[in-house]
Write a protein that holds these residues in place. Structure first.
Motif, PDB file in Angstrom:
ATOM      1  N   LEU A  45      18.210  11.259 -15.767  1.00  0.00           N
ATOM      2  CA  LEU A  45      17.384  11.964 -14.814  1.00  0.00           C
ATOM      3  C   LEU A  45      16.222  13.331 -15.289  1.00  0.00           C
ATOM      4  N   ASN A  46      17.930  13.910 -15.237  1.00  0.00           N
ATOM      5  CA  ASN A  46      17.380  15.494 -16.413  1.00  0.00           C
ATOM      6  C   ASN A  46      16.036  15.231 -16.964  1.00  0.00           C
ATOM      7  N   TYR A  47      16.544  14.052 -17.959  1.00  0.00           N
ATOM      8  CA  TYR A  47      15.784  13.835 -18.842  1.00  0.00           C
ATOM      9  C   TYR A  47      14.380  13.197 -18.758  1.00  0.00           C
ATOM     10  N   VAL A  48      14.452  12.677 -17.138  1.00  0.00           N
ATOM     11  CA  VAL A  48      12.488  11.998 -16.773  1.00  0.00           C
ATOM     12  C   VAL A  48      12.438  13.258 -16.544  1.00  0.00           C
ATOM     13  N   LYS A  49      12.996  14.489 -15.528  1.00  0.00           N
ATOM     14  CA  LYS A  49      12.290  15.231 -15.011  1.00  0.00           C
ATOM     15  C   LYS A  49      11.806  16.133 -15.657  1.00  0.00           C
ATOM     16  N   GLU A  50      12.638  16.406 -16.591  1.00  0.00           N
ATOM     17  CA  GLU A  50      11.824  17.800 -17.736  1.00  0.00           C
ATOM     18  C   GLU A  50      10.879  17.076 -18.539  1.00  0.00           C
ATOM     19  N   ILE A  83      22.570   2.476 -13.568  1.00  0.00           N
ATOM     20  CA  ILE A  83      21.843   2.694 -12.935  1.00  0.00           C
ATOM     21  C   ILE A  83      22.303   3.309 -11.194  1.00  0.00           C
ATOM     22  N   ASN A  84      23.592   3.171 -10.269  1.00  0.00           N
ATOM     23  CA  ASN A  84      24.073   3.644  -9.412  1.00  0.00           C
ATOM     24  C   ASN A  84      23.908   4.912  -9.835  1.00  0.00           C
ATOM     25  N   ASN A  85      24.175   5.721 -10.394  1.00  0.00           N
ATOM     26  CA  ASN A  85      24.647   7.068 -10.457  1.00  0.00           C
ATOM     27  C   ASN A  85      23.458   8.041 -10.805  1.00  0.00           C
ATOM     28  N   PHE A  86      22.207   7.160 -11.219  1.00  0.00           N
ATOM     29  CA  PHE A  86      21.440   7.670 -11.951  1.00  0.00           C
ATOM     30  C   PHE A  86      20.262   7.131  -9.968  1.00  0.00           C
ATOM     31  N   VAL A  87      20.911   6.512  -9.287  1.00  0.00           N
ATOM     32  CA  VAL A  87      20.251   6.027  -7.709  1.00  0.00           C
ATOM     33  C   VAL A  87      20.897   7.685  -6.966  1.00  0.00           C
ATOM     34  N   LYS A  88      22.188   8.006  -6.963  1.00  0.00           N
ATOM     35  CA  LYS A  88      22.717   8.872  -6.889  1.00  0.00           C
ATOM     36  C   LYS A  88      22.214  11.036  -6.353  1.00  0.00           C
ATOM     37  N   GLN A  89      20.999  10.501  -7.679  1.00  0.00           N
ATOM     38  CA  GLN A  89      20.892  11.600  -7.780  1.00  0.00           C
ATOM     39  C   GLN A  89      19.840  11.661  -7.379  1.00  0.00           C
ATOM     40  N   CYS A  90      18.805  10.940  -7.434  1.00  0.00           N
ATOM     41  CA  CYS A  90      17.620  10.295  -7.053  1.00  0.00           C
ATOM     42  C   CYS A  90      17.863  10.618  -4.989  1.00  0.00           C
ATOM     43  N   ASP A  91      18.364   9.894  -4.915  1.00  0.00           N
ATOM     44  CA  ASP A  91      18.400  10.259  -3.486  1.00  0.00           C
ATOM     45  C   ASP A  91      19.071  12.060  -3.382  1.00  0.00           C
ATOM     46  N   ALA A  92      19.769  12.712  -3.510  1.00  0.00           N
ATOM     47  CA  ALA A  92      20.365  13.744  -4.246  1.00  0.00           C
ATOM     48  C   ALA A  92      19.423  14.755  -4.085  1.00  0.00           C
ATOM     49  N   GLU A  93      18.134  14.707  -4.598  1.00  0.00           N
ATOM     50  CA  GLU A  93      16.428  15.251  -4.782  1.00  0.00           C
ATOM     51  C   GLU A  93      15.598  14.711  -4.062  1.00  0.00           C
ATOM     52  N   ASN A  94      16.367  13.705  -3.096  1.00  0.00           N
ATOM     53  CA  ASN A  94      14.429  12.858  -2.437  1.00  0.00           C
ATOM     54  C   ASN A  94      13.690  12.033  -3.039  1.00  0.00           C
ATOM     55  N   ILE A  95      14.348  11.689  -4.163  1.00  0.00           N
ATOM     56  CA  ILE A  95      13.736  11.124  -4.854  1.00  0.00           C
ATOM     57  C   ILE A  95      13.384   9.476  -4.264  1.00  0.00           C
ATOM     58  N   ILE A  96      12.554   8.780  -4.125  1.00  0.00           N
ATOM     59  CA  ILE A  96      12.269   7.110  -4.107  1.00  0.00           C
ATOM     60  C   ILE A  96      13.021   6.220  -5.213  1.00  0.00           C
ATOM     61  N   PHE A  97      13.430   5.514  -4.414  1.00  0.00           N
ATOM     62  CA  PHE A  97      13.955   4.507  -5.147  1.00  0.00           C
ATOM     63  C   PHE A  97      14.232   2.925  -4.708  1.00  0.00           C
ATOM     64  N   ASP A 147       0.995  -1.390   0.267  1.00  0.00           N
ATOM     65  CA  ASP A 147       0.128   0.283  -0.278  1.00  0.00           C
ATOM     66  C   ASP A 147       0.516   1.549  -0.091  1.00  0.00           C
ATOM     67  N   ALA A 148       1.697   1.009   0.647  1.00  0.00           N
ATOM     68  CA  ALA A 148       2.925   1.963   0.393  1.00  0.00           C
ATOM     69  C   ALA A 148       3.516   3.211  -0.917  1.00  0.00           C
ATOM     70  N   VAL A 149       3.592   1.589  -1.406  1.00  0.00           N
ATOM     71  CA  VAL A 149       4.117   1.385  -2.398  1.00  0.00           C
ATOM     72  C   VAL A 149       3.391   2.302  -3.427  1.00  0.00           C
ATOM     73  N   ILE A 150       1.960   1.778  -3.514  1.00  0.00           N
ATOM     74  CA  ILE A 150       1.547   2.046  -5.335  1.00  0.00           C
ATOM     75  C   ILE A 150       0.295   3.279  -4.235  1.00  0.00           C
ATOM     76  N   ASN A 151       0.153   3.518  -3.494  1.00  0.00           N
ATOM     77  CA  ASN A 151       0.058   5.042  -2.763  1.00  0.00           C
ATOM     78  C   ASN A 151       0.624   5.859  -2.144  1.00  0.00           C
ATOM     79  N   GLN A 152       2.208   5.588  -2.234  1.00  0.00           N
ATOM     80  CA  GLN A 152       2.936   7.252  -2.740  1.00  0.00           C
ATOM     81  C   GLN A 152       3.209   7.639  -3.824  1.00  0.00           C
ATOM     82  N   PRO A 153       2.011   9.463  -3.352  1.00  0.00           N
ATOM     83  CA  PRO A 153       1.636  10.680  -3.248  1.00  0.00           C
ATOM     84  C   PRO A 153       2.867  11.344  -4.064  1.00  0.00           C
ATOM     85  N   ASN A 154       4.226  11.270  -4.400  1.00  0.00           N
ATOM     86  CA  ASN A 154       5.309  11.790  -5.081  1.00  0.00           C
ATOM     87  C   ASN A 154       5.903  10.805  -5.890  1.00  0.00           C
ATOM     88  N   TYR A 155       7.121  11.583  -7.095  1.00  0.00           N
ATOM     89  CA  TYR A 155       6.979  10.522  -7.844  1.00  0.00           C
ATOM     90  C   TYR A 155       8.294   9.521  -6.842  1.00  0.00           C
TER      91      TYR A 155
END
Length: 388
Positions: free
Chosen positions: A379-384, A303-317, A275-283
């Motif tokens: 990640l920048n492409y995804v965000k844009e 994908i490791n560098n992608f994850v580091k960028q997600c962590d820096a922006e508090n995006i759940i991965f 429930d916590a995952v499929i009802n997560q309100p954020n990206y």
């Protein structure tokens, strides 16, 4: 030259109609499976297990692509009247094989869905068998009439188009295997809200109570609501003269199992995070790898560098896998995966994305985008493109 009779013209129209109908079915069946070769591969592996021929499993992908090609090119040949003398043999052979196989599947319930139309259309085993019975009758008619079909093309011209069809469908299959299906028929397709896909459709029905007059033989039917509102059950005289006969049920909407089932996200301590995952309100990103033993390790390193960028922006991965946790720990160390792994049923993971690993972007439980490991984005492409 004798002019064709009316009956001969009608017979010809029927023969052409049957040829076109069977051709269209073969084309559709071959195409929807060709754009999802892994889906058919998984289905073949199910068949190999129930028929005790698991030794064929390593060849399942090649067999899947080969069968898709056979169906598609046979359909093209029948539809456009190309080398029908040859392809009517192939069509009849395929239909005999499919009909026998689906008969045994229906009798013994070997698999829940034959996969004849991939994930585009789901049929029960008996529905598939009856469909094949109709098709084999039409195909046998085509086979019997095969020498009378006349094409406006030369033999060489009739050979070119099937060759083009083979090349086309093989290229499509290889492309969709190396990326993702061109058309996604899975319950986790882009745009679907997952919280709605895990809930079954309840049965909606009307209940009728049937009463019979013991004197006149007259019968009356009441819905449960009508019976309650009528108040006849309070009338002792009515209850004396009218006897309950039976209860009938009229199904308005049948029960339908949830498109997504057996889907639970479990951590190492056995806690359910679904429930916590499929009802997560954020990206949030889900990295899907149904088997870490068979996954593409280079994709995890990428994908490791992608994850580091997600962590820096508090995006759940997070990562989801069917591999046991003791093996997960070893794998995480091997690929330097600094993110959480959770367990999910292997079949459920295979229905999420046709890639091992693959990446899914969710927001508020809705699938926003999906990527094969050959197409992992920046990640920048995804965000844009997707973050709004």
């Amino acid at each position: 030259m004798n002019k064709p009779t009316l009956s001969e013209n009608i017979f010809k129209i029927i023969a052409v109609t049957f040829r076109i109908l069977v051709g269209l079915v073969f084309i559709f069946s071959g195409f929807v499976k060709a754009i999802d070769p892994l889906g058919l591969t998984y289905k073949l592996q199910e068949y190999f297990i129930v028929y005790y021929i698991q030794w064929l499993s390593p060849l399942a992908l090649c067999i899947a692509i080969f069968f898709c090609m056979l169906e598609f090119v046979t359909g093209v040949a029948l539809l456009f009247n190309l080398r029908v003398k040859i392809f009517s043999w192939l069509a009849l052979g395929l239909m005999i094989f499919f009909t026998i196989q689906t008969y045994f599947s229906a009798i013994f319930n070997l698999v829940s869905d034959c996969g004849c139309f991939g994930d585009a259309i789901h049929l029960t085993n008996w529905q598939t068998f009856y469909k094949n019975v109709v098709l084999i009758i039409l195909t046998f008619f085509i086979f019997s009439y095969r020498k009378k079909y006349k094409s406006i093309l030369t033999i060489k011209g009739q050979s070119i188009f099937p060759a083009i069809a083979i090349a086309f469908i093989l290229l499509i299959s290889v492309y969709c295997y190396r990326h993702l299906p061109l058309i996604d028929f899975l319950p986790w397709k882009v745009g679907n809200k997952i919280s709605e896909q895990v809930v079954p459709t309840p049965e909606v029905a009307k209940i009728y109570l049937v009463y019979k007059n013991t004197t006149t033989g007259e019968t009356k039917e009441f819905t449960t609501e009508e019976y309650t509102k009528s108040g006849v059950w309070k009338d002792s005289l009515w209850m004396k003269n009218w006897k309950f006969v039976e209860q009938k049920k009229e199904i308005i909407t049948p029960f339908k199992d949830a498109p997504i089932h057996d889907f639970k996200i479990i951590d190492q301590n056995g806690k359910d995070h679904t429930d916590a995952v499929i009802n997560q309100p954020n990206y949030n990103f889900l990295l899907i790898a149904h088997s870490l033993e068979k996954t593409n390790k280079k994709a995890f390193l990428k994908i490791n560098n992608f994850v580091k960028q997600c962590d820096a922006e508090n995006i759940i991965f997070i990562a989801l896998t069917a591999t046991s946790f003791d093996k997960i720990d070893y794998f995480r160390h091997d690929v330097q995966a600094m993110y959480d792994f959770y367990n999910v049923d292997e079949t459920a993971l295979k229905t999420m994305i046709r890639s091992n690993p693959g990446l899914i972007l969710l927001k508020n439980g809705t699938v926003i985008a999906k990527w094969h490991y050959n197409d992992f984005p920046e990640l920048n492409y995804v965000k844009e493109k997707y973050f709004k």
